[in-house]
Motif scaffolding. Structure first.
Motif, short mmCIF file in Angstrom:
data_model
loop_
_atom_site.label_atom_id
_atom_site.label_comp_id
_atom_site.label_asym_id
_atom_site.label_seq_id
_atom_site.Cartn_x
_atom_site.Cartn_y
_atom_site.Cartn_z
N ASP A 136 2.24 1.19 4.93
CA ASP A 136 1.38 0.57 4.71
C ASP A 136 2.06 -1.17 4.32
O ASP A 136 1.94 -1.72 4.57
CB ASP A 136 0.46 0.59 3.91
N THR A 137 3.22 -0.38 3.54
CA THR A 137 3.94 -1.54 2.62
C THR A 137 4.87 -2.20 4.60
O THR A 137 4.69 -3.88 4.11
CB THR A 137 4.80 -0.53 1.79
N SER A 140 2.76 -4.55 6.33
CA SER A 140 2.73 -5.74 5.57
C SER A 140 4.04 -7.36 6.33
O SER A 140 3.71 -8.09 5.44
CB SER A 140 2.39 -6.36 4.37
N THR A 220 5.80 -9.51 -11.88
CA THR A 220 4.99 -8.83 -11.03
C THR A 220 2.93 -8.57 -11.37
O THR A 220 2.33 -7.82 -10.82
CB THR A 220 5.42 -7.69 -10.73
N SER A 315 4.16 -2.29 -15.95
CA SER A 315 3.29 -0.55 -14.92
C SER A 315 4.84 0.39 -14.95
O SER A 315 5.83 -0.66 -14.53
CB SER A 315 3.03 -0.88 -14.22
N THR A 317 5.97 0.85 -12.11
CA THR A 317 5.94 0.57 -10.10
C THR A 317 7.36 -0.07 -10.10
O THR A 317 8.03 -1.18 -10.60
CB THR A 317 4.33 -0.17 -9.94
N TYR A 320 9.40 -3.64 -3.81
CA TYR A 320 9.92 -3.97 -3.03
C TYR A 320 10.88 -5.70 -2.43
O TYR A 320 10.32 -6.07 -2.70
CB TYR A 320 9.58 -3.42 -1.29
N ALA A 386 8.33 6.09 -4.37
CA ALA A 386 7.80 4.80 -4.91
C ALA A 386 7.24 3.42 -4.00
O ALA A 386 6.79 2.90 -3.98
CB ALA A 386 8.61 4.04 -6.05
N PRO A 388 5.22 2.95 -1.08
CA PRO A 388 3.69 2.73 -0.82
C PRO A 388 3.09 2.41 -1.84
O PRO A 388 2.33 1.67 -2.22
CB PRO A 388 3.59 4.38 -0.80
N LYS A 389 3.54 2.07 -3.29
CA LYS A 389 2.49 1.65 -4.10
C LYS A 389 3.19 0.51 -4.59
O LYS A 389 3.03 -0.28 -5.99
CB LYS A 389 2.42 2.34 -5.53
N ALA A 390 4.57 -0.03 -4.15
CA ALA A 390 5.83 -1.06 -4.85
C ALA A 390 4.70 -2.50 -4.30
O ALA A 390 3.63 -2.42 -3.39
CB ALA A 390 7.30 -0.74 -3.78
N VAL A 391 5.35 -3.61 -5.47
CA VAL A 391 5.02 -5.11 -4.88
C VAL A 391 6.00 -5.45 -4.66
O VAL A 391 7.41 -5.63 -4.92
CB VAL A 391 4.16 -5.19 -6.69
#
Length: 441
Positions: A136-137, A140, A220, A315, A317, A320, A386, A388-391
């Motif tokens: 997913d990342t 994007s 973030t 968080s 988190t 990336y 980490a 997949p949930k990274a911002v």
């Protein structure tokens, strides 16, 4: 590989050059090349076809495995050409002169991909067989205005905290003490500084570019709309939340004595040395720091001494950060045979060859269906977990990535206040966005 940021003033020149000379005025818009194509065997013969691929000087060997395998499987010839540093500055200039390759490494972020004028110059890659296989990342990345222009062949760098396990043990710290916010990270640093003879953090003011990360962590919590407003010139880098992040870095970390004494002249290689020796408890950096450790020490040695954890402003988190080895773009050359061959190379790269490629490179997989190769350090595995949930860092959100690190360097040498740093960032952002022709500027 260092996480250099393309100098924004160079981008102004690149934008002007690209807008006037990079595109073939007789060529049709690349949006018309994404019609349905017949599926092609990635290993189909291409005897007599010659392709060129541009790389940076320090990544000229990065595609070697896949090129060797592709040439053997298809009979094609692929020539790699290293573009002199600064790669991100020299590529747009070469394109503006009319020189272009068939394929090229390029950072697949919204702040850098536009500077090769993708709409006019690049093949669209929507619907290619490998797109649906990406995580997913990774999906994007490589997209501008809703169209895909880059194949994602490596995972974006992960930003997080590397720590020395022995220093943490001396400070009485364990995994239960890992922070879930930036404020908790600073509190953790205070414990390291007070309980050991190590610096809490090692900051690399000499090399400058790593200075951006402490500020990045604090941004973030800004939502998608904030970044959309920034990109439309409705929000500014002088927003109190940005100034506050710069001020907190200066006052709560640097001025509070949580960095090593020579933080103004510290270096990227010095970070690795200090962390390894236990002279610093923590280093905030991206995956290039991981690569530096792996080049010097074995997996077993790294696992014994170094750990990693993710953290954001509020968080636990990770972040990336795209770089130029993550993406490969294919150019519209006007030669259908070469364009089809370039697409085939990407299909081969992210298809039958991909397991061998990541095994040879010893890197994480961008495809959930293809396991990451074994033998990677625990720090690398933690980053994979980490992702997949990274911002994204601001390079993945803002249409222009200003030279934040240069202005922060001015601050640590007393030349700019936090407010002046933010103003300098805003001025440069607006200048480049205007040169780029961004709406609202």
């Amino acid at each position: 590989m260092n996480r250099r940021v393309l100098p924004a003033l160079a981008l102004i020149c690149a934008a002007g050059l690209a807008a006037t000379a990079c595109s073939d005025p007789t060529a049709q818009d690349s949006g018309s090349d994404d019609a349905k194509r017949t599926a092609v065997d990635p290993s189909a013969r291409l005897d007599g076809v010659k392709l060129t691929m541009w790389t940076a000087q320090n990544t000229v060997d990065a595609p070697k495995q896949v090129i060797d395998a592709f040439e053997k499987a298809t009979g094609a010839t692929v020539e790699t050409r290293a573009i002199p540093d600064l790669y991100e500055q020299n590529v747009p200039t070469k394109l503006a002169s009319g020189d272009r390759p068939d394929l090229m490494f390029w950072q697949p972020s919204v702040s850098t991909l536009p500077f090769v004028q993708p709409r006019q110059n690049l093949l669209t890659l929507d619907g290619e067989p490998w797109v649906s296989k990406l995580g997913d990342t990774e999906k994007s990345l490589g997209v501008v205005d809703g169209k895909r222009y880059a194949a994602i062949v490596t995972s974006p760098a992960m930003l997080g905290v590397y720590y020395n396990k022995d220093v943490f043990k001396k400070a009485g710290l364990s995994e239960k003490d890992f922070p879930a916010s930036y404020d908790e990270l600073l509190a953790l640093g205070r414990k390291v500084a007070d309980r050991t003879d190590a610096a809490a953090f090692y900051e690399a003011g000499g090399d400058k570019w790593p200075l951006q990360w402490q500020m990045q962590l604090q941004l973030t919590d800004l939502d998608r709309q904030w970044w959309a407003d920034l990109n439309a010139n409705k929000k500014k880098w002088t927003d109190p939340v940005v100034v506050g992040a710069i001020k907190k870095y200066k006052e709560k970390l640097l001025d509070a004595g949580l960095a090593q004494k020579n933080y103004r002249t510290g270096t990227f290689t010095g970070q690795a040395d200090a962390l390894w020796k236990g002279e610093a408890g923590m280093v905030l950096n991206v995956t290039s720091f991981q690569s530096q450790l792996q080049a010097r020490h074995s997996t077993a040695e790294i696992d014994r001494r170094i750990g990693w954890f993710p953290v954001a402003n509020s968080s636990a988190t990770g972040l990336y950060s795209p770089d130029q080895t993550n993406g490969v773009v294919a150019f519209r050359t006007g030669d259908d045979k070469r364009q089809d061959a370039a697409r085939q190379l990407l299909a081969f790269w992210l298809g039958p060859d991909y397991p061998d490629y990541i095994k040879t490179m010893k890197i994480p997989s961008v495809q959930p269906s293809v396991p990451t190769p074994g033998g990677l350090p625990e720090t690398s595995k933690a980053q994979v977990a980490a992702l997949p949930k990274a911002v994204g860092v601001f390079q993945a959100k803002a249409i222009v990535a200003p030279d934040t690190h240069l202005y922060l360097a001015d601050m640590i040498f007393g030349k700019k206040s936090p407010q002046q740093v933010a103003q300098a960032i805003q001025d440069q952002f607006a200048q480049v966005a205007k040169a780029q022709g961004a709406p609202g500027f």
